[in-house]
Design a protein around this motif. Structure first.
Motif, PDB file in Angstrom:
ATOM      1  N   VAL A   1     -12.158 -18.391 -24.808  1.00  0.00           N
ATOM      2  CA  VAL A   1     -13.672 -18.454 -25.286  1.00  0.00           C
ATOM      3  C   VAL A   1     -14.334 -17.856 -24.486  1.00  0.00           C
ATOM      4  CG1 VAL A   1     -15.464 -20.108 -25.800  1.00  0.00           C
ATOM      5  CG2 VAL A   1     -13.144 -20.563 -26.525  1.00  0.00           C
TER       6      VAL A   1
ATOM      7  N   ASP B   1     -19.940 -26.066 -20.800  1.00  0.00           N
ATOM      8  CA  ASP B   1     -19.024 -27.341 -20.729  1.00  0.00           C
ATOM      9  C   ASP B   1     -17.756 -26.759 -21.131  1.00  0.00           C
ATOM     10  OD1 ASP B   1     -20.643 -29.226 -19.653  1.00  0.00           O
ATOM     11  OD2 ASP B   1     -20.959 -30.343 -21.558  1.00  0.00           O
ATOM     12  N   VAL B   2     -17.548 -26.128 -22.221  1.00  0.00           N
ATOM     13  CA  VAL B   2     -16.285 -25.601 -22.707  1.00  0.00           C
ATOM     14  C   VAL B   2     -15.802 -24.562 -21.926  1.00  0.00           C
ATOM     15  CG1 VAL B   2     -14.904 -24.266 -24.579  1.00  0.00           C
ATOM     16  CG2 VAL B   2     -16.846 -25.962 -25.166  1.00  0.00           C
TER      17      VAL B   2
ATOM     18  N   ALA C   1     -10.703 -29.618 -40.043  1.00  0.00           N
ATOM     19  CA  ALA C   1     -10.514 -29.298 -38.367  1.00  0.00           C
ATOM     20  C   ALA C   1     -11.557 -29.648 -37.361  1.00  0.00           C
ATOM     21  CB  ALA C   1     -10.996 -27.498 -38.348  1.00  0.00           C
ATOM     22  N   ILE C   2     -12.627 -30.074 -37.868  1.00  0.00           N
ATOM     23  CA  ILE C   2     -13.497 -30.833 -37.091  1.00  0.00           C
ATOM     24  C   ILE C   2     -13.191 -32.042 -36.776  1.00  0.00           C
ATOM     25  CG2 ILE C   2     -16.109 -31.196 -36.455  1.00  0.00           C
ATOM     26  CD1 ILE C   2     -15.586 -28.196 -36.370  1.00  0.00           C
TER      27      ILE C   2
ATOM     28  N   GLY D   1     -10.640 -32.858 -34.499  1.00  0.00           N
ATOM     29  CA  GLY D   1     -11.124 -32.893 -33.183  1.00  0.00           C
ATOM     30  C   GLY D   1     -11.732 -34.019 -32.842  1.00  0.00           C
ATOM     31  N   ASN D   2     -12.444 -34.715 -33.731  1.00  0.00           N
ATOM     32  CA  ASN D   2     -13.172 -36.117 -33.532  1.00  0.00           C
ATOM     33  C   ASN D   2     -12.119 -36.989 -33.036  1.00  0.00           C
ATOM     34  OD1 ASN D   2     -15.732 -36.150 -36.195  1.00  0.00           O
ATOM     35  ND2 ASN D   2     -15.600 -34.868 -34.324  1.00  0.00           N
TER      36      ASN D   2
ATOM     37  N   HIS E   1     -10.627 -36.183 -29.885  1.00  0.00           N
ATOM     38  CA  HIS E   1     -11.602 -36.670 -28.529  1.00  0.00           C
ATOM     39  C   HIS E   1     -11.714 -37.977 -28.441  1.00  0.00           C
ATOM     40  CE1 HIS E   1     -15.654 -37.239 -27.111  1.00  0.00           C
ATOM     41  NE2 HIS E   1     -15.119 -36.302 -26.257  1.00  0.00           N
TER      42      HIS E   1
ATOM     43  N   ILE F   1      -9.088 -39.535 -25.742  1.00  0.00           N
ATOM     44  CA  ILE F   1      -9.395 -39.492 -24.291  1.00  0.00           C
ATOM     45  C   ILE F   1      -9.806 -40.495 -23.522  1.00  0.00           C
ATOM     46  CG2 ILE F   1     -10.279 -38.117 -22.401  1.00  0.00           C
ATOM     47  CD1 ILE F   1     -10.632 -35.870 -24.563  1.00  0.00           C
TER      48      ILE F   1
ATOM     49  N   PRO G   1     -17.208 -21.690 -29.712  1.00  0.00           N
ATOM     50  CA  PRO G   1     -16.701 -22.765 -28.631  1.00  0.00           C
ATOM     51  C   PRO G   1     -16.796 -24.037 -29.457  1.00  0.00           C
ATOM     52  CG  PRO G   1     -18.603 -21.258 -27.683  1.00  0.00           C
ATOM     53  CD  PRO G   1     -18.197 -20.799 -29.398  1.00  0.00           C
ATOM     54  N   GLN G   2     -17.453 -24.442 -30.533  1.00  0.00           N
ATOM     55  CA  GLN G   2     -17.365 -25.638 -31.166  1.00  0.00           C
ATOM     56  C   GLN G   2     -16.021 -25.816 -31.708  1.00  0.00           C
ATOM     57  OE1 GLN G   2     -19.425 -28.698 -31.626  1.00  0.00           O
ATOM     58  NE2 GLN G   2     -17.408 -29.039 -32.574  1.00  0.00           N
ATOM     59  N   LEU G   3     -15.508 -24.770 -32.562  1.00  0.00           N
ATOM     60  CA  LEU G   3     -14.385 -24.900 -33.243  1.00  0.00           C
ATOM     61  C   LEU G   3     -13.386 -24.897 -32.328  1.00  0.00           C
ATOM     62  CD1 LEU G   3     -13.637 -24.806 -36.105  1.00  0.00           C
ATOM     63  CD2 LEU G   3     -13.996 -22.537 -36.099  1.00  0.00           C
TER      64      LEU G   3
ATOM     65  N   ALA H   1     -13.080 -26.259 -29.338  1.00  0.00           N
ATOM     66  CA  ALA H   1     -13.259 -27.461 -28.547  1.00  0.00           C
ATOM     67  C   ALA H   1     -12.618 -28.422 -29.577  1.00  0.00           C
ATOM     68  CB  ALA H   1     -14.429 -27.902 -28.243  1.00  0.00           C
ATOM     69  N   SER H   2     -12.796 -28.270 -30.942  1.00  0.00           N
ATOM     70  CA  SER H   2     -12.143 -29.223 -31.911  1.00  0.00           C
ATOM     71  C   SER H   2     -10.865 -28.825 -31.961  1.00  0.00           C
ATOM     72  CB  SER H   2     -12.909 -28.870 -33.169  1.00  0.00           C
ATOM     73  OG  SER H   2     -14.265 -29.232 -33.047  1.00  0.00           O
TER      74      SER H   2
ATOM     75  N   ARG I   1     -11.928 -32.979 -20.315  1.00  0.00           N
ATOM     76  CA  ARG I   1     -13.154 -33.980 -20.827  1.00  0.00           C
ATOM     77  C   ARG I   1     -14.227 -32.751 -21.044  1.00  0.00           C
ATOM     78  NH1 ARG I   1     -12.027 -37.578 -16.700  1.00  0.00           N
ATOM     79  NH2 ARG I   1     -10.993 -39.323 -17.774  1.00  0.00           N
ATOM     80  N   ASP I   2     -14.498 -31.685 -20.139  1.00  0.00           N
ATOM     81  CA  ASP I   2     -15.497 -30.824 -20.468  1.00  0.00           C
ATOM     82  C   ASP I   2     -15.080 -30.073 -21.620  1.00  0.00           C
ATOM     83  OD1 ASP I   2     -16.864 -31.868 -18.199  1.00  0.00           O
ATOM     84  OD2 ASP I   2     -16.039 -30.247 -16.638  1.00  0.00           O
ATOM     85  N   VAL I   3     -13.853 -29.574 -21.506  1.00  0.00           N
ATOM     86  CA  VAL I   3     -13.737 -28.668 -22.762  1.00  0.00           C
ATOM     87  C   VAL I   3     -13.878 -29.050 -24.003  1.00  0.00           C
ATOM     88  CG1 VAL I   3     -11.752 -27.228 -24.023  1.00  0.00           C
ATOM     89  CG2 VAL I   3     -12.115 -27.252 -21.414  1.00  0.00           C
ATOM     90  N   THR I   4     -13.669 -30.540 -24.310  1.00  0.00           N
ATOM     91  CA  THR I   4     -13.616 -31.143 -25.510  1.00  0.00           C
ATOM     92  C   THR I   4     -14.758 -32.057 -25.801  1.00  0.00           C
ATOM     93  OG1 THR I   4     -12.356 -33.053 -24.662  1.00  0.00           O
ATOM     94  CG2 THR I   4     -11.088 -31.205 -25.595  1.00  0.00           C
ATOM     95  N   ARG I   5     -15.992 -31.957 -24.877  1.00  0.00           N
ATOM     96  CA  ARG I   5     -17.116 -32.874 -24.959  1.00  0.00           C
ATOM     97  C   ARG I   5     -17.628 -32.764 -26.455  1.00  0.00           C
ATOM     98  NH1 ARG I   5     -22.511 -33.023 -24.540  1.00  0.00           N
ATOM     99  NH2 ARG I   5     -22.213 -30.912 -23.620  1.00  0.00           N
ATOM    100  N   ILE I   6     -17.900 -31.506 -26.932  1.00  0.00           N
ATOM    101  CA  ILE I   6     -18.567 -31.272 -28.182  1.00  0.00           C
ATOM    102  C   ILE I   6     -17.710 -31.448 -29.235  1.00  0.00           C
ATOM    103  CG2 ILE I   6     -20.253 -29.746 -27.193  1.00  0.00           C
ATOM    104  CD1 ILE I   6     -18.761 -27.549 -27.966  1.00  0.00           C
ATOM    105  N   ALA I   7     -16.237 -31.801 -29.180  1.00  0.00           N
ATOM    106  CA  ALA I   7     -15.402 -32.093 -30.207  1.00  0.00           C
ATOM    107  C   ALA I   7     -15.859 -33.338 -30.899  1.00  0.00           C
ATOM    108  CB  ALA I   7     -13.925 -32.284 -29.765  1.00  0.00           C
ATOM    109  N   ALA I   8     -16.875 -34.125 -30.451  1.00  0.00           N
ATOM    110  CA  ALA I   8     -17.287 -35.186 -30.988  1.00  0.00           C
ATOM    111  C   ALA I   8     -18.423 -35.044 -32.084  1.00  0.00           C
ATOM    112  CB  ALA I   8     -17.884 -36.234 -29.961  1.00  0.00           C
ATOM    113  N   SER I   9     -18.672 -33.727 -32.350  1.00  0.00           N
ATOM    114  CA  SER I   9     -19.609 -33.508 -33.495  1.00  0.00           C
ATOM    115  C   SER I   9     -19.353 -33.603 -34.760  1.00  0.00           C
ATOM    116  CB  SER I   9     -19.987 -31.976 -33.302  1.00  0.00           C
ATOM    117  OG  SER I   9     -20.407 -31.513 -32.032  1.00  0.00           O
TER     118      SER I   9
END
Lengths: 364, 364
Positions: free
Chosen positions: A192, A213-214, A273-274, A277-278, A281, A284, B185-187, B189-190, B212-220
């Motif tokens: 990325v 973060d990523v 896909a999203i 990921g939820n 995530h 964890i 990055p969002q995709l 991370a997911s 944790r950092d890489v996947t934080r936004i995977a909660a979107s």
């Protein structure tokens, strides 16, 4: 086991970050430690730092091989032959390759228990060593069917004595686990981040906290990671292949949407896909290895001046609130930051009220 | 432009998070704001929260379309016809699709200037609205060749009046930029987080801060992200295709290494992938949108008890040190945390000495 007049001794081969830190921690805990390194200068440096002695009589009870991963198996095999009464462990971050190397050398696997302390620093070498490096970290032990109880028990006891939490996995389980939770995340963060290498400055300027973060771990050392990834090639490849399949599905969906905005199924592929990921995530573990907890976030605007964070935390402390997580973000082009304080839901209102009473501006 | 007896008015269509926050911010800044929503209940709620009025005489000078992205273009086209003297903008996170929709409807593009305030929250809806949502955030303006100077100027002035930093890009530049710095990055991370969905509990237990950092936004939110990704399908597809090519190279290298541990070139492919990530990561702007700065990290062990972080920060404040970044990590299964405090290199020694004097245990 050979009886020595001196107290039971741990011998550490390789005085880099891990070896030196372990020597410091064990010496601090009252163990007798001896050190060895292919570079006698390195070993002397670790000795001078307090990690142990560089010569001793009699045999060690435990030998810890803390060399670079590509020479771990041969060093372990030599150690098993050199000290026929000693238990031997290693600390390499990939375990299956070490066992394979030992089997092909016909080593005595009853006295061997591989391990992986999940601790590290950005810096390397003896001078970066810290006696508390293993405090609160996981230390994975990877015994095989051949591993004797005494070998497993001694390595576990040593790991716990330096403050680590012992987790036991089969070598291939360990390698598959770190492929998913460490090696693949590292590689994807790098891939990325690599998209930014030739991006226009005006585009990079839109980077936000999500991207930071990523890609944080994309700053890692290419030499070390090449050794780790190639040492765990098949497990990493398997996880990457599954990811690549999902990625192909997403690319196909986006290609379809580029032609026909109402293409049936394409949006479903993206949403799945999203959503997957939820679900991943959510698994964890949170703080202290416990089940993930939903915290409430209190956001506070802080002026970017010396002492303001100190004042904030003193005020948070005065409210008696325990902070679960804390994150500091800086706005683009602005002289202030945004602090995100995660607390258990029941504590959020009292914290927010207490901070507003003390003159803080809350944000969200 | 139509002259109205009332003061120049901004009309906001869509009273979700962004529309309500903008209404609150503009009202606070002394602007007259009117609100409209397909749900009159939503509009009344935003009005009751202080975001503006729900009825007015005369024409607005500016209309802000803050609807969900899939209806943005049609709402903008209707607004341009309904108020022939008004400037119209929108706040959708993908810009090219809006322009395409307007062109196909033959809209008056001289009075339109698209925009994208890069602000958001995990929560949505009017009640999540905050008047300071745009403070210190980038607000991208995406004028086209047809956009009149007056339209651009008015949207820029309104963005600045709520504390945002204005950045100007062509619509396709914006979409390509957010594809690289946000959507991909969002995709990814997911996709990384999705690997954990069916992983054994004992494997997930090895998760560390990097994951944790890489996947934080995977909660979107999957619904929102499906709209965003499909609205920017071609730009996202292009970046993903380049990433997929690199990924295939890595997988091929790992496959080769699985067969022949000394395969020529395979390690080079891995090292180059990590090194390209280093180079991309180095381009991400640091604090305040400035060039990235190398900070020195001071690590402090903190007991996990109420008030300890407060004591730490009070002590940091007492040393007069400005904190650039702060990160809190928790050890697995242990009742203490590790605080990482980033400061400019010249300040690190004084901070470390000051903390040790005050009884803190440094870690690295």
């Amino acid at each position: 086991m050979t009886q020595s007049p001196a107290p039971a001794r741990v011998h550490i081969i390789g005085t880099g970050l891990i070896g030196t830190s372990l020597g410091l921690a064990l010496s601090q805990a009252g163990r007798r430690v001896t050190l060895e390194d292919i570079s006698s200068t390195n070993a002397a440096l670790a000795r001078d730092l307090g990690a142990g002695e560089t010569s001793a009589e009699g045999d060690p009870v435990l030998v810890v091989v803390a060399t670079p991963p590509d020479v771990t198996a041969s060093c372990v095999a030599v150690a098993l032959e050199r000290w026929p009464g000693a238990v031997v462990t290693d600390v390499a971050s990939v375990k299956g390759a070490v066992i394979d190397g030992l089997r092909s050398r016909g080593a005595d696997l009853a006295r061997f228990c591989g391990s992986h302390p999940m601790a590290g620093r950005e810096r390397s070498g003896a001078v970066a060593g810290r006696q508390d490096l293993f405090h609160g970290r996981a230390w994975v032990l990877t015994p095989t069917a051949e591993t004797g109880d005494a070998a497993y028990g001694l390595v576990a006891e040593v790991a716990r004595s330096v403050g680590a939490e012992v987790i036991t996995l089969a070598p291939d389980e360990h390698d598959a686990a770190v492929a998913s939770v460490s090696h693949v995340p590292q590689l994807m963060a790098s891939l990325v981040a690599a998209r930014l290498e030739h991006l226009a400055e005006s585009s990079v300027a839109l980077s936000g906290q999500g991207l930071r973060d990523v890609t944080r771990i994309a700053a890692s050392d290419p030499h070390l990671w090449t050794q780790i990834l190639s040492g765990n090639a098949s497990a990493v490849r398997e996880v990457l292949a599954s990811l690549a399949t999902d990625l192909e599905g997403v690319i196909a969906a986006l290609t379809t949407l580029g032609v026909d905005d109402d293409a049936p199924g394409a949006r479903g592929t993206l949403a799945r896909a999203i959503a997957a990921g939820n679900a991943g995530h959510a698994r964890i573990p949170g703080k202290h290895g416990a089940a993930p907890t939903a915290y409430t976030t209190v956001r506070v605007l802080i002026p970017d001046e010396p002492g303001q964070l100190g004042r904030l935390f003193a005020d948070v402390g005065a409210t008696g609130t325990n902070i679960e997580e804390f994150h500091l973000d800086h706005g683009l082009g602005q002289a202030f930051g945004l602090a995100e304080i995660d607390v258990v839901p029941g504590a959020a209102t009292a914290l927010a009220d207490g901070l507003e009473e003390r003159g803080w501006r809350l944000h969200g």
